[in-house]
Design a protein around this motif. Structure first.
Motif, mmCIF file in Angstrom:
data_model
loop_
_atom_site.group_PDB
_atom_site.id
_atom_site.type_symbol
_atom_site.label_atom_id
_atom_site.label_comp_id
_atom_site.label_asym_id
_atom_site.label_seq_id
_atom_site.Cartn_x
_atom_site.Cartn_y
_atom_site.Cartn_z
ATOM 1 N N GLY A 63 41.196 34.208 43.987
ATOM 2 C CA GLY A 63 39.925 34.899 44.161
ATOM 3 C C GLY A 63 39.865 36.296 43.601
ATOM 4 N N LEU A 64 40.925 36.743 42.898
ATOM 5 C CA LEU A 64 40.916 38.103 42.349
ATOM 6 C C LEU A 64 39.890 38.280 41.237
ATOM 7 C CD1 LEU A 64 44.579 39.461 42.060
ATOM 8 C CD2 LEU A 64 42.740 40.269 43.544
ATOM 9 N N LEU A 65 39.483 37.181 40.616
ATOM 10 C CA LEU A 65 38.512 37.275 39.523
ATOM 11 C C LEU A 65 37.071 37.246 40.011
ATOM 12 C CD1 LEU A 65 40.151 34.955 36.827
ATOM 13 C CD2 LEU A 65 40.320 37.439 37.050
ATOM 14 N N ASN A 66 36.890 37.025 41.282
ATOM 15 C CA ASN A 66 35.543 37.003 41.851
ATOM 16 C C ASN A 66 34.910 38.387 41.746
ATOM 17 O OD1 ASN A 66 33.303 36.968 43.709
ATOM 18 N ND2 ASN A 66 34.153 35.082 44.549
ATOM 19 N N SER A 67 33.692 38.430 41.273
ATOM 20 C CA SER A 67 33.019 39.722 41.060
ATOM 21 C C SER A 67 32.712 40.446 42.369
ATOM 22 C CB SER A 67 31.718 39.511 40.271
ATOM 23 O OG SER A 67 30.844 38.647 40.977
ATOM 24 N N ARG A 68 32.748 39.737 43.493
ATOM 25 C CA ARG A 68 32.397 40.345 44.779
ATOM 26 C C ARG A 68 33.611 40.654 45.644
ATOM 27 N NH1 ARG A 68 27.042 36.792 46.598
ATOM 28 N NH2 ARG A 68 25.771 37.301 44.748
ATOM 29 N N VAL A 69 34.778 40.768 45.037
ATOM 30 C CA VAL A 69 35.973 41.069 45.828
ATOM 31 C C VAL A 69 35.911 42.499 46.343
ATOM 32 C CG1 VAL A 69 37.458 39.424 44.610
ATOM 33 C CG2 VAL A 69 37.266 41.767 43.759
ATOM 34 N N SER A 70 36.737 42.783 47.318
ATOM 35 C CA SER A 70 36.781 44.118 47.908
ATOM 36 C C SER A 70 37.302 45.140 46.909
ATOM 37 C CB SER A 70 37.690 44.106 49.138
ATOM 38 O OG SER A 70 39.036 43.850 48.746
ATOM 39 N N ARG A 71 37.083 46.391 47.228
ATOM 40 C CA ARG A 71 37.529 47.475 46.338
ATOM 41 C C ARG A 71 39.045 47.426 46.151
ATOM 42 N NH1 ARG A 71 39.337 52.765 46.999
ATOM 43 N NH2 ARG A 71 38.799 54.179 45.262
ATOM 44 N N GLY A 72 39.759 47.128 47.225
ATOM 45 C CA GLY A 72 41.219 47.045 47.144
ATOM 46 C C GLY A 72 41.675 45.957 46.187
ATOM 47 N N LYS A 73 41.005 44.804 46.222
ATOM 48 C CA LYS A 73 41.368 43.708 45.326
ATOM 49 C C LYS A 73 41.009 44.030 43.885
ATOM 50 C CE LYS A 73 41.478 39.716 48.417
ATOM 51 N NZ LYS A 73 40.952 38.359 48.665
#
Length: 276
Positions: A63-73
């Motif tokens: 899920g790291l490529l998801n545009s809606r990940v958290s700021r930390g990710k």
């Protein structure tokens, strides 16, 4: 084939050396030349594009490529992409840093075996084997590739089929920044050649390059050429003065085959064959 046979007769290419060449028209899906494309050879740094692909595969799955990940990710992803760029793009003076970056990416993947498993999920690369990190001094001999697998990788990136269309383009852009090209100074000045994106590899016993050569014919039509050349001598030449020059000699051979390729395209022979 005539050129390679001539070099063998002249003992420029020795009997112990294995040659592998693949020239592919990515736009028209046309094989221009293929010699020993399925021979499995030592990868050296040319394993790194496959490590990059495995890393993006894992980023997608986690899920790291998801545009809606958290700021930390997002920060973690950006740091990883920066490391991947170091792995692919570092030139000779920074090669040690590039190797350290490769080992950092392999650590993220969980080691060579896990990197290989991510590649295996794609069921595309029959001869590619990631089995070791880059040892100190860069003397990596156990990772394996083939010119066919390198062609598949670049072709699928060109078509936007790996991970996603946007990520395929991102990987191609990273490959476009490589600083170690053997063929760039030979082919970039030639009429029709616009840019290159790829990777080189060298360690005693193997020398190679695989790149998309972005070419335009006289009519302004795009003819992206996937050019791959590998020369391998498992006797790992070191002993004589000529052996110590093996890297320079093999690089010159690669450059000359690349120039032959562009000259072939400049004569528009590819299109003539296709029309038949």
């Amino acid at each position: 084939e005539h050129f390679v046979k001539y070099l063998r007769r002249k003992d420029v290419i020795r009997a112990t050396e294995k040659t592998s060449f693949y020239v592919y028209d990515a736009e028209k899906k046309f094989v221009v030349a293929d010699i020993n494309i399925d021979s499995q050879v030592m990868a050296a740094s040319m394993i790194k594009p496959f490590v990059m692909l495995a890393a993006y595969q894992k980023m997608k799955k986690t899920g790291l490529l998801n545009s809606r990940v958290s700021r930390g990710k997002r920060i973690r992803r950006n740091k990883l992409v920066k490391t991947i760029k170091k792995m692919i793009q570092y030139g000779p003076r920074g090669s040690a840093s590039g190797n350290r970056a490769t080992n950092s990416v392999l650590k993220y993947l969980g080691g060579p075996r896990k990197a290989q498993s991510y590649l295996g999920e794609l069921d595309l690369f029959e001869k590619t084997k990631i089995v070791e990190r880059i040892p100190g001094g860069g003397r990596t001999y156990r990772n394996m590739i083939s010119t066919h697998d390198l062609n598949i990788l670049l072709n699928q990136l060109y078509r936007g089929n790996l991970v996603s269309k946007d990520i395929s383009k991102e990987m191609l852009d990273i490959l476009g920044g490589y600083q170690t090209s053997r063929i760039k100074r030979a082919v970039l000045p030639l009429t029709g050649v616009k840019s290159l994106a790829g990777k080189t590899g060298f360690v005693y016993g193997v020398n190679g390059e695989s790149a998309i050569i972005n070419y335009e014919n006289k009519a302004g039509q795009k003819r992206p050429i996937i050019f791959t050349a590998l020369l391998e001598d498992r006797t790992k030449p070191r002993s004589s003065r000529r052996d110590r020059n093996w890297g320079k000699i093999s690089s010159e051979i690669i450059r000359n085959v690349a120039k032959l390729t562009i000259i072939h395209y400049q004569g528009e022979m590819v299109d003539r064959y296709r029309n038949r």
